[in-house]
Design an enzyme around this catalytic site. Structure first.
Site: not given
Length: 141
Positions: A20, A118
């Site tokens: 990520h 996120d």
């Protein structure tokens, strides 16, 4: 004629997993190359382990350190998914959720134009909306 487009301040908050964080950093570099300023929020150890920025982007991307709120359930120096065994994932999620106050303080002091976050920071939109009462954005849970 010089470009008169106002430049934006974009804050980015990835989940602490390198799958990520690296794509978020790549996006931050692309945004910075367009002349915008990026605040990349992550833990100190994760910031140290990210690839170094090219010198021409060093003034456009600021790393903001967030401390995980570890209740001693995580191994020492664990700040990313690669630092823990799978059975500690819930502990990392709890520690990550503990950065909410620090993120709220950052938003209070920095007022970014955009926030890219996120999925694991599901708690961020209400915090951002609360900090920007005059925003056209409204969040309803």
């Amino acid at each position: 004629m010089a470009d008169q487009t106002p430049k934006l301040h974009i804050a980015m908050l990835p989940w602490p997993a390198f799958g990520h964080m690296i794509p978020f950093l790549d996006l931050a570099k692309n945004i910075a190359q367009k002349g915008h300023w990026v605040s990349y929020l992550a833990t100190p150890r994760n910031i140290q382990r990210l690839p170094k920025l090219p010198p021409y982007l060093a003034d456009s991307i600021t790393f903001v350190q967030l401390l995980l709120h570890n209740d001693n359930s995580l191994p020492e120096n664990a700040e990313a998914t690669m630092d823990i065994p799978p059975h500690n994932m819930l502990d990392l999620k709890r520690a990550y959720h503990g950065v909410q106050e620090d993120v709220a303080q950052f938003l209070e002091n920095s007022t970014p134009d955009w926030i890219i976050y996120d999925i694991f920071a599901y708690w961020l939109p209400p915090i951002a909306a609360d900090k920007d009462k005059n925003s056209a954005y409204s969040y309803k849970a």
